[in-house]
Design a protein around this motif. Structure first.
Motif: not given
Length: 76
Positions: A5-13, A15-27, A32-34
């Motif tokens: 679960l990623i929660a931050d009121d900054n949309r770019s943050t 999106e960056a964290l989501q991309s990082l987490v999902e790009g780790l190569g694991m399932a 996300v929420c704001f």
């Protein structure tokens, strides 16, 4: 599959964290929420392996999100 679960009121943050987490190569599935209120609603419906949250957010701050998530799922 691991859930994050990623929660931050900054949309770019978020999106960056989501991309990082999902790009780790694991399932990993990232929800996300704001704001803290939405984070608590998601945590009430789902169990998460990890919560990444901003501390200063509208409605409910990140520390309260972490407190409540810990009550819902002590393994998070």
């Amino acid at each position: 599959m691991k859930r994050v679960l990623i929660a931050d009121d900054n949309r770019s943050t978020v999106e960056a964290l989501q991309s990082l987490v999902e790009g780790l190569g694991m399932a990993v599935e990232a929800d996300v929420c704001f704001n803290g209120e939405d984070a608590l609603a998601l945590a009430a419906k789902n169990r998460y392996n990890l919560v990444i949250t901003d501390l200063k957010m509208p409605k409910v701050d990140g520390l309260e999100v972490l407190r409540q998530v810990k009550k819902l799922s002590s393994e998070t």
